[in-house]
Enzyme design. Structure first.
Site, PDB file in Angstrom:
ATOM      1  N   LYS B 138       0.927  -1.135   0.039  1.00 20.38           N
ATOM      2  CA  LYS B 138       0.091  -0.001   0.018  1.00 20.38           C
ATOM      3  C   LYS B 138       0.834   1.196   0.037  1.00 20.38           C
ATOM      4  O   LYS B 138       1.919   1.111   0.614  1.00 20.38           O
ATOM      5  CB  LYS B 138      -0.820   0.015   1.330  1.00 20.38           C
ATOM      6  N   SER B 217      -9.422   1.103   2.937  1.00 18.65           N
ATOM      7  CA  SER B 217      -8.627   2.061   2.213  1.00 18.65           C
ATOM      8  C   SER B 217      -7.659   1.568   1.506  1.00 18.65           C
ATOM      9  O   SER B 217      -6.758   2.023   0.659  1.00 18.65           O
ATOM     10  CB  SER B 217      -8.084   3.058   2.983  1.00 18.65           C
ATOM     11  N   SER B 241      -9.627  -1.724   6.840  1.00 20.14           N
ATOM     12  CA  SER B 241      -9.086  -1.206   5.535  1.00 20.14           C
ATOM     13  C   SER B 241      -8.451  -2.494   4.782  1.00 20.14           C
ATOM     14  O   SER B 241      -7.906  -2.312   3.730  1.00 20.14           O
ATOM     15  CB  SER B 241      -8.192  -0.087   5.679  1.00 20.14           C
TER      16      SER B 241
END
Lengths: 89, 520
Positions: B138, B217, B241
């Site tokens: 990420k 996310s 997330s």
């Protein structure tokens, strides 16, 4: 326990003044945001509404009783428990 | 039942965990955890065990190399049946062909860079078991060679000078970072054009329709792994997330116990709730990546003093013949109301999942576990929230220009409004909830099927998820995967992996691959 005093709740305007003062004190300028624009990612109206909600939640938190003798947010040398093999490894 | 030692959640002292977490809360409140630390080399080495390598993989039946799991690829490379350069080329081809549509990556290296990095990787499965594995961390994980922008104008153009520990460990094991995965603005919501509400990353299962969310996310990691632009990846979770985008895209993921994976070099959101999690295509791949990343890190004291990581790949290895047993006898609790959701199709999939588990030798389903007292109060704001956490780290960014925070601004400003006494009460409430979950929920079951994963984030307990079938999205009409979320007591990662592995040994949902974009 003494009865809670019956003070009037602060108004939105009073809370807004508090919030804006707090931001200004810390050097945060929210005047660059639009006053109210639902198409904008954020505007002052939504920001203040959220801030008032946070402040009012403080009351809810304060009203929840947790035994002060338990669940302390106090320092505890927990890793030592592992070094002494309390975890069984 | 098996020759495996008992799982770690049984061996670790639950009293020790509860006491340790109390220490973390107080240390964070005192600001003691995060002195700026210097860049360091990886503190640990790869730790992939023999169980990570499978058997009986027929390369000629695979076709597209990007359809392989990580375990399959590692096995084929080990036997000499697959040249890792071919694997990297296959991923590079796919990224170049399709990432313009998926928009899974915010920044990525060139094909030539990847091949050069591969050439420098030791041809030694012990030192570099992930050689040739294309991985997607990420974009809140620092990378010394790629931008780290956190999905936000706040970090636009930010180039760290060192790798996050989790990235460093993946690379030390031979893994290649094929891109920095797009993410929601400062780890909130789905990935969007920085500073706007315009979505970017698409769900891998609806590549031609941006309306169906990849969830967030960790949107880009989810899409990259599901769309075969990476074989596995890393997400972060403060409030759902990792699990959210994994369930939305048919992936298997583990959000481990708090502290299990270092957060050094990860843009913080909450010092007491952030977790790095692994996102993969099945339980074994999740286990392999977790094994690599679950190392103590001198730069993150939250990772120190924990029980040594067990053999996750062993936990994810099906145990037995045609009808595998779960590796350890396990009581699977069912969350109250879990089968009474608004979506009847999802309810049916959940019933099928539980029925399959009940047929698994060694599993006992415990219906309608009882939640601990004050559940709603302790898991909802203000006591179940973390309003005060993100503000301190971002104060200079807030002073610079609040507009850079876009829709996430309240989350970062509210810490200035939450009083110290409320913050202390929140830490107390977390400890109370943690204690009750460990002693009054996990006395009824060993893992729990849950629709309330967020409660596990606040108290640092592990979660995992896996696909359990498909449904039709009402808005787009697209066929999309649905997943299940399981929670466990402290260090219950093995148990979670074992349950999912036993389920995946007799089902095929995790083997389905998302369709290519139209016109491909």
């Amino acid at each position: 326990m003494r009865p809670r005093s019956q003070t009037p709740e602060p108004t939105d305007e009073e809370l807004n003044a508090y919030i804006l003062t707090r931001y200004r004190l810390l050097g945060i300028d929210i005047s660059v945001l639009p006053e109210s624009d639902e198409d904008a990612p954020m505007d002052r109206e939504r920001l203040l509404e959220n801030g008032r909600s946070i402040l009012r939640q403080d009351v809810e938190a304060a009203n929840f009783h947790i035994d002060p003798q338990f669940n302390l947010p106090s320092a505890f040398p927990a890793p030592l428990a592992a070094w002494t093999e309390e975890d069984g490894s | 039942m098996s020759n495996s030692p008992s799982p770690q959640d049984e061996r670790v002292s639950r009293r020790w965990f509860l006491e340790r977490m109390a220490w973390v809360s107080s240390a964070a409140a005192a600001g003691a955890l995060f002195a700026r630390a210097p860049a360091v080399a990886s503190p640990g080495g790869p730790a992939v065990t023999p169980e990570a390598f499978g058997t009986d993989i027929r390369l000629q039946e695979v076709g597209d190399l990007t359809r392989l799991t990580m375990s399959e690829s590692m096995t084929l490379i080990r036997t000499g049946a697959l040249d890792p350069r071919d694997l990297v080329e296959a991923y590079a081809d796919r990224i170049e062909a399709f990432d313009g549509t998926y928009r899974a990556y915010a920044d990525r290296p060139s094909r030539e860079t990847l091949l050069a990095q591969l050439a420098r990787t030791p041809d030694d499965e012990r030192r570099a078991p992930l050689r040739g594995m294309c991985l997607a961390p990420k974009d809140n994980c620092y990378t010394a060679d790629l931008l780290t922008e956190g999905g936000s104008l706040v970090f636009e153009g930010f180039q760290p000078d060192y790798d996050a520990t989790c990235v460093s460990l993946m690379r030390a094991a031979g893994g290649l970072v094929v891109g920095k995965a797009q993410m929601g603005n400062l780890a909130g919501g789905r990935a969007r054009v920085y500073g706007t509400t315009t979505p970017t990353t698409r769900n891998a299962w609806t590549p031609d329709d941006v309306r169906y969310s990849p969830s967030g996310s960790s949107s880009g990691t989810g899409t990259a792994v599901a769309a075969r632009l990476a074989v596995a990846g890393l997400g972060t979770q403060t409030g759902g997330s990792v699990i959210g985008p994994s369930n939305a895209q048919g992936l298997t993921a583990v959000k481990p116990t708090f502290g299990r994976i270092s957060l050094h070099g990860v843009i913080p959101l909450s010092y007491t709730r952030d977790h790095v999690g692994v996102m993969a295509r099945d339980a074994m791949d999740a286990a392999i990546l977790l094994q690599v990343c679950a190392q103590p890190d001198p730069n993150d004291p939250r990772t120190l003093g924990l029980p040594r990581p067990p053999n996750y790949a062993l936990a994810a290895t099906p145990f037995g013949g045609d009808r595998p047993r779960v590796r350890w006898t396990t009581r699977v609790g069912v969350w109250p109301g879990y089968l009474d959701g608004d979506n009847e199709r999802v309810n049916d999939l959940r019933r099928d999942f539980l029925a399959e588990l009940e047929r698994t030798p060694g599993v006992r389903v415990v219906e309608d576990v009882t939640l601990p007292a004050d559940w709603e109060t302790l898991t909802s704001p203000p006591l179940g929230g973390s309003h005060g956490d993100p503000t301190a780290f971002f104060i200079e960014h807030l002073r610079e220009d609040v507009r850079n925070f876009a829709d996430r601004l309240p989350r970062f400003l509210n810490g200035m409004l939450q009083s110290a006494d409320t913050y202390v009460k929140v830490q107390q409430a977390r400890n109370l909830l943690r204690h009750r979950m460990v002693t009054r929920l996990f006395n009824q079951c060993d893992v729990v099927v849950t629709s309330a994963g967020g409660a596990f984030d606040g108290v640092g307990l592990p979660l995992a998820c896996a696909p359990i079938g498909f449904d039709t999205d009402e808005t787009t009409g697209a066929r999309v995967p649905r997943g299940v979320t399981l929670g466990a007591p402290p260090f219950g990662e093995e148990r979670l992996l074992a349950v999912i592995a036993a389920y995946q040994a007799v089902t095929e949902f995790h083997r389905e691959r998302a369709p290519d974009p139209a016109g491909a």
